[in-house]
Write an enzyme that holds these catalytic residues in place. Sequence first.
Site, mmCIF file in Angstrom:
data_model
loop_
_atom_site.group_PDB
_atom_site.id
_atom_site.type_symbol
_atom_site.label_atom_id
_atom_site.label_comp_id
_atom_site.label_asym_id
_atom_site.label_seq_id
_atom_site.Cartn_x
_atom_site.Cartn_y
_atom_site.Cartn_z
ATOM 1 N N TYR A 118 -1.509 -55.117 -0.499
ATOM 2 C CA TYR A 118 -0.884 -54.593 0.637
ATOM 3 C C TYR A 118 -1.280 -55.481 1.893
ATOM 4 O O TYR A 118 -2.450 -55.587 1.804
ATOM 5 C CB TYR A 118 -1.043 -53.265 0.915
ATOM 6 C CG TYR A 118 -0.060 -52.335 0.209
ATOM 7 C CD1 TYR A 118 1.149 -51.912 0.366
ATOM 8 C CD2 TYR A 118 -0.723 -51.604 -0.905
ATOM 9 C CE1 TYR A 118 1.841 -50.949 -0.420
ATOM 10 C CE2 TYR A 118 -0.094 -50.885 -2.027
ATOM 11 C CZ TYR A 118 1.289 -50.389 -1.414
ATOM 12 O OH TYR A 118 2.150 -49.542 -2.238
ATOM 13 N N TYR A 157 -1.797 -52.160 -8.709
ATOM 14 C CA TYR A 157 -3.216 -52.494 -8.171
ATOM 15 C C TYR A 157 -4.307 -51.647 -8.528
ATOM 16 O O TYR A 157 -3.899 -50.038 -8.751
ATOM 17 C CB TYR A 157 -3.056 -52.680 -6.489
ATOM 18 C CG TYR A 157 -2.178 -51.558 -5.864
ATOM 19 C CD1 TYR A 157 -2.967 -50.351 -5.553
ATOM 20 C CD2 TYR A 157 -0.918 -51.389 -5.684
ATOM 21 C CE1 TYR A 157 -2.350 -49.407 -4.997
ATOM 22 C CE2 TYR A 157 -0.154 -50.279 -5.141
ATOM 23 C CZ TYR A 157 -1.040 -49.263 -4.596
ATOM 24 O OH TYR A 157 -0.484 -48.322 -4.068
ATOM 25 N N ARG A 167 -2.247 -48.274 -10.151
ATOM 26 C CA ARG A 167 -1.038 -47.821 -9.733
ATOM 27 C C ARG A 167 -0.009 -48.578 -10.453
ATOM 28 O O ARG A 167 -0.202 -49.825 -10.697
ATOM 29 C CB ARG A 167 -0.676 -47.871 -8.391
ATOM 30 C CG ARG A 167 -1.413 -46.979 -7.370
ATOM 31 C CD ARG A 167 -1.369 -45.462 -7.586
ATOM 32 N NE ARG A 167 -0.007 -45.018 -7.954
ATOM 33 C CZ ARG A 167 0.993 -44.675 -7.080
ATOM 34 N NH1 ARG A 167 1.274 -45.139 -5.966
ATOM 35 N NH2 ARG A 167 1.911 -44.232 -7.973
ATOM 36 N N HIS A 170 5.418 -50.195 -8.089
ATOM 37 C CA HIS A 170 6.273 -49.084 -7.391
ATOM 38 C C HIS A 170 6.600 -49.854 -5.899
ATOM 39 O O HIS A 170 5.778 -50.534 -5.182
ATOM 40 C CB HIS A 170 5.420 -47.810 -7.201
ATOM 41 C CG HIS A 170 4.305 -47.843 -6.161
ATOM 42 N ND1 HIS A 170 2.840 -48.250 -6.984
ATOM 43 C CD2 HIS A 170 3.947 -47.567 -5.218
ATOM 44 C CE1 HIS A 170 2.128 -48.348 -5.982
ATOM 45 N NE2 HIS A 170 2.719 -47.905 -4.756
ATOM 46 N N HIS A 172 7.645 -47.778 -2.383
ATOM 47 C CA HIS A 172 7.671 -46.454 -1.505
ATOM 48 C C HIS A 172 8.983 -46.440 -0.873
ATOM 49 O O HIS A 172 9.416 -47.239 -0.100
ATOM 50 C CB HIS A 172 6.595 -46.322 -0.625
ATOM 51 C CG HIS A 172 5.299 -46.458 -1.110
ATOM 52 N ND1 HIS A 172 4.290 -45.030 -1.373
ATOM 53 C CD2 HIS A 172 4.628 -47.489 -1.345
ATOM 54 C CE1 HIS A 172 3.231 -45.489 -1.988
ATOM 55 N NE2 HIS A 172 3.450 -46.981 -1.972
HETATM 56 FE FE LIG Z 1 1.577 -47.929 -2.956
#
Ligand SMILES: [Fe+2]
Lengths: 252, 203
Positions: A118, A157, A167, A170, A172
Amino acid sequence: MTGKNPPSNLRPETGAFFQRDRAWHPPAFTPGYKSSVLRSPRRPLLSLDNTLSEITGPVFGHDILGELDDDLIYNFAAPGKAAIGPRIIVHGRVLDERGVGVGGALLEVWQANAGGRYRHRRETYLAPLDPNFGGCGRTITAEDGSYCFRTVQPGPYPWPNGPNDWRPAHIHFSVMGHGFAQRLITQMYFEGDPMIWKCPIVRTIGDPKAVEGLTAALDMQATIPMDARAYKFDIVLRGRRSTLFENRREGN
Amino acid sequence: MAQSLERLRESASQTAGPYVHIGLTPNFCGIEGVYAADLGAAMVGEKARGDRIKVKIRVIDGAGVPLKDALVEVWQADAAGIYNSPSDQRGAADPHFFGWGRQATDMTSGECVFETIKPGRVPFFDGRPMAPHITVWIAARGINIGLHTRMYFGDEAQANAQDPVLARIEQPRAASLIAPRDGDTYSFDIHLQGENETVFFDI
Ligand SMILES: [Fe+2]
């Protein structure tokens, strides 16, 4: 922003929303997802039939959107550059529980880059940033509730929860429908990802059918040949009760 | 057997996670140039009617620590008590007041501040007037489904005493929804759990 001007020619609806099925959604306290422990209300929620404060909500016009808002491959990239990763279209409809398309809904999305990283100061994963990928996008649904955006498929990640939790890939989603009681944030997963069922955040949801409802299907009919594959992801918001027989006096 | 109702199920909620800012307040977290401004950063136009106020919100966890990664949204009526929404059919809202705001809590202090106007009174579903209030919605890492609550105003004792929603809450918990005033600023501390847990709504 459009305020009072409804996003379509349809008469605006003024009914209360269907009650939320709290057993279908994750509960507040889910110790397998450690962050919830100190952030979960422990007392029962106060149930309240909707008043105007919940029946109403902000409405956004297409005038807030920039040309590349729905294209995460290019909206942060330097001129002539593009984000790196598997190119995908994400499309579908926003519907309500009655199956009615929700036009004029604001969808805002955010995600990691193709390596699972991110763009955020608190992010510590060693996978590199992509200089041409910001990670945010938004769009507003058409009158029939349909929407579409383009991005790169995010990577999985690791995250600090258990000693080795990852995770699944995905995206959001934040959704604003027509009433503030419909406000929803959720996540979209990808069909066939074996990481989905191992994830403590996914597992805050009790019913596997609810997880399937968050899993986008590979949609080869919506691909752009030689450019991008496609995933179809429908989102369902709370339905509204009819006001047809409400407040109708005797003899009217 | 009977016909199927053929209702769909609402999409299940998932936490907004720690990086909610990227999607909802990208300029706040340093992702500039995608959107000109963060949506909801300004609620009030220059010509908006009503008393200008500030609403300072903190969201406090079970250890007593303010969340530094929360996202807070507010929704309120204009000074005359009309919502700027097609679903409010009682008349035209103030065109200079949008009614909706969004802020991330500060990464150091855990505070966020909304510059807004004091809302007018809105009727309850049975027609009785509710006291002036602001709907507050919270999303953050560790919150599995967005939390709805309401902020009432500390200097509206009489209206608060007649409010049909506050009347449903056993004392002293109703006090958790009433924000004290200091000058033009109302401070609303939302406690996620513990002795002073705020009342959250299933609406
Ligand atoms: Fe996330």
